[in-house]
Scaffold this motif. Structure first.
Motif, PDB file in Angstrom:
ATOM      1  N   LYS A  66       8.409   9.694   6.582  1.00  0.00           N
ATOM      2  CA  LYS A  66       7.102   9.053   6.759  1.00  0.00           C
ATOM      3  C   LYS A  66       6.042   9.433   7.577  1.00  0.00           C
ATOM      4  CE  LYS A  66       5.157   4.350   7.326  1.00  0.00           C
ATOM      5  NZ  LYS A  66       5.667   2.909   7.461  1.00  0.00           N
ATOM      6  N   VAL A  73       5.093   1.545   3.025  1.00  0.00           N
ATOM      7  CA  VAL A  73       6.291   2.584   2.792  1.00  0.00           C
ATOM      8  C   VAL A  73       7.102   2.374   3.831  1.00  0.00           C
ATOM      9  CG1 VAL A  73       7.055   4.922   2.821  1.00  0.00           C
ATOM     10  CG2 VAL A  73       4.983   4.307   1.519  1.00  0.00           C
ATOM     11  N   ASN A  76       8.699   2.197  -2.158  1.00  0.00           N
ATOM     12  CA  ASN A  76       8.124   3.289  -1.662  1.00  0.00           C
ATOM     13  C   ASN A  76       7.695   4.218  -2.776  1.00  0.00           C
ATOM     14  OD1 ASN A  76       8.837   2.552   0.702  1.00  0.00           O
ATOM     15  ND2 ASN A  76      10.764   3.574   0.858  1.00  0.00           N
TER      16      ASN A  76
END
Length: 406
Positions: free
Chosen positions: A81, A190, A12
Motif C-alpha cells: 500500500k 485499501v 481492495n
C-alpha cells in the motif's frame, strides 16, 4: 449495504482496479497529440519532431524498467500500500507538472521521472496476489487487467476531447486531478494486512529469485510478458501505414486506423475476466499455452490479410489472446511466489513489460522498413512460437504437477 459484506481483499481489488484504470487513462491521454504538443514548445524540423515524440514516449518505459525492481524490494519491506500511494501521488504531481513545461527538455525530464514513479499496477497485482484466495487468483488478475486496458483505450478519446476544448496542457492537469482522486481512494479504502519479516530474515536481504521454488517457471513468465508486449506493440509504428495500403490511399485512414488500434483492447476487456476465471477452473498453465498457440496462429494469419475488415477481425482475435496471456502469467507468478518477495517478483515482471514496450515498436519499424508491413506479423508469430516453446519447457521441467500453477 452489500459492499459492507464483501471481504476486504475484494474491496481492495475494486479500488485498485479503478486506480489501474485511471493510471492507464492518464498515460494514454496524451498519445494522440503528444507530437503536436511538442511542436508548440519550439520550432522543430520534421526529423526533430518525430525523434523527440518517440523519445518522450519511450523514456518513461526506460526509467520504469530501471527502477521497478528497487521499488519492488522496498515494497516487500514496507508493504504494498505505501508503494501504491507513492506511485499514485507521484504520478499526480508529475502529471500536473508536465502541463507546465516551457520546453522539450523539461517535458523529457518529467516524463523520465514519471517512469521512476511507476509501480501502481505492479504493486496492485502484488497486494491482491498476497491476499486473494488461490481459487480466485485468475479472475482477480483479469479484473486488474480489464481496468488497466480499459483506461488505455478510453484515455486517447478523453485526451483528444479535452485537448480540442481546452488545449493540450489542460489534459495533463485533468490527469493529475483524477490520479489524485484515485490515490485518495486507495489511501482511505485499501487496507493491507502486511506483516514485515524481521530485518535479519534472509528473504529481506537475499535475491528474490533464490526464494522461489520454481525460478525457471517465473523467468519464463517474465519472458512471456516481454514478448507479449513486444508483439502487441510492434504494429504501433506502422498501423496507419498498413491500413492506408489496404485502403489503397482512399477513405478516412485516420478513423479506420483508430478503430483497428482499439479493437484488441475491447476484446481484452471482454475476455480477460472470463479467461482468468477459466484458468482458476482448469489451470492457468493450460489456458496460457492454449493462448500462445492461438496467438501465433492469428499473427500468422494476419500477415495474409488483404482488407481492413479481415485485419479488424484478426486484431480483435489478438485482443482475446492477450486476455489469455497477461492475466494468466500474472496468476502463475502469484501462485508460485512467496508473500515475502511477491512485490519484487511483480516489479521484475513490470520491468520486462517495459522492455517489451520499447523493443516491440523498434522491431516493427525495422522489419517494415526493410521488408513489408505484412512481414511484421509473421515476425510476431515467430516470437509467439518461441514464447510457446519456452513456456512448455518451463512447465515440463517443473517437478510438481502444473495444476496448482496451475
Amino acid at each position: 449495504m452489500q459492499h459492507r459484506t464483501l471481504p476486504q481483499w475484494r474491496k481492495n481489488l475494486y479500488v485498485l482496479a479503478f486506480g489501474d484504470f485511471v493510471s492507464g487513462t492518464g498515460f494514454s491521454m496524451s498519445l494522440p497529440f503528444l507530437p503536436l504538443f511538442i511542436g508548440q514548445l519550439a520550432h522543430f524540423s520534421r526529423v526533430q519532431l518525430t525523434f523527440y515524440a518517440g523519445l518522450a514516449y519511450a523514456i518513461s518505459f526506460i526509467s520504469q524498467a530501471i527502477v521497478s525492481p528497487l521499488w519492488g524490494k522496498l515494497a516487500d519491506r514496507t508493504g504494498r500500500k505505501p508503494m501504491i500511494l507513492r506511485s499514485g501521488f507521484g504520478m499526480c504531481i508529475i502529471g500536473f507538472l508536465c502541463g507546465t513545461v516551457p520546453n522539450i527538455w523539461w517535458l523529457l525530464f518529467w516524463r523520465f521521472l514519471y517512469g521512476c514513479f511507476s509501480g501502481y499496477n505492479s504493486n496492485s497485482q502484488a497486494l491482491i496476489a498476497s491476499e486473494a484466495p488461490d481459487e480466485f487468483g485468475g479472475k482477480a488478475m483479469g479484473i486488474l487487467t480489464t481496468g488497466r486496458v480499459g483506461g488505455q483505450l478510453i484515455g486517447p478519446i478523453i485526451g483528444g476531447i479535452i485537448a480540442s476544448v481546452a488545449g493540450y496542457r489542460m489534459t495533463f492537469f485533468v490527469f493529475g486531478a483524477i490520479m489524485l482522486f484515485a490515490s485518495l481512494l486507495a489511501l482511505f479504502y485499501v487496507h493491507e494486512d502486511f506483516h514485515p519479516l524481521p530485518a535479519t530474515d534472509s528473504t529481506q536481504h537475499g535475491s528474490a529469485m533464490k526464494q522461489l521454488e520454481h525460478p525457471g517457471l517465473i523467468v519464463a513468465m517474465f519472458i512471456t510478458t516481454m514478448l507479449v508486449m513486444a508483439a502487441t506493440k510492434a504494429i504501433n509504428p506502422i498501423i496507419s501505414l498498413f491500413v492506408q495500403q489496404l485502403m489503397h490511399h482512399h477513405g478516412d485512414v485516420s478513423l479506420v486506423s483508430g478503430i483497428i488500434t482499439a479493437l484488441p483492447g475491447f476484446a481484452t476487456i471482454f475476455a480477460a475476466n472470463r479467461l482468468g476465471a477459466l484458468g482458476d477452473k482448469v489451470g492457468a498453465g493450460k489456458v496460457l499455452i492454449s493462448g500462445l498457440i492461438f496467438c501465433s496462429c492469428v499473427f500468422a494469419a494476419t500477415s495474409f490479410v488483404h482488407s481492413v475488415y479481415t485485419l479488424g477481425i484478426c486484431r480483435f482475435l489478438i485482443g482475446i489472446s492477450d486476455a489469455a496471456l497477461l492475466p494468466l502469467t500474472q496468476t502463475i507468478v502469484m501462485l508460485n511466489s512467496p508473500n515475502a518477495v511477491v512485490s519484487r517478483v511483480f516489479s521484475y515482471m513490470q520491468s520486462f513489460q517495459a522492455i517489451g514496450s520499447i523493443i516491440g515498436p523498434m522491431i516493427g519499424s525495422v522489419v517494415a522498413g526493410h521488408f513489408s508491413y505484412a512481414t511484421v506479423f509473421m515476425v510476431t508469430a515467430m516470437m509467439a512460437v518461441i514464447n510457446l516453446v519456452i513456456v512448455v519447457i518451463s512447465f515440463s521441467t517443473k517437478k510438481q504437477s502444473p495444476k496448482g500453477a496451475h
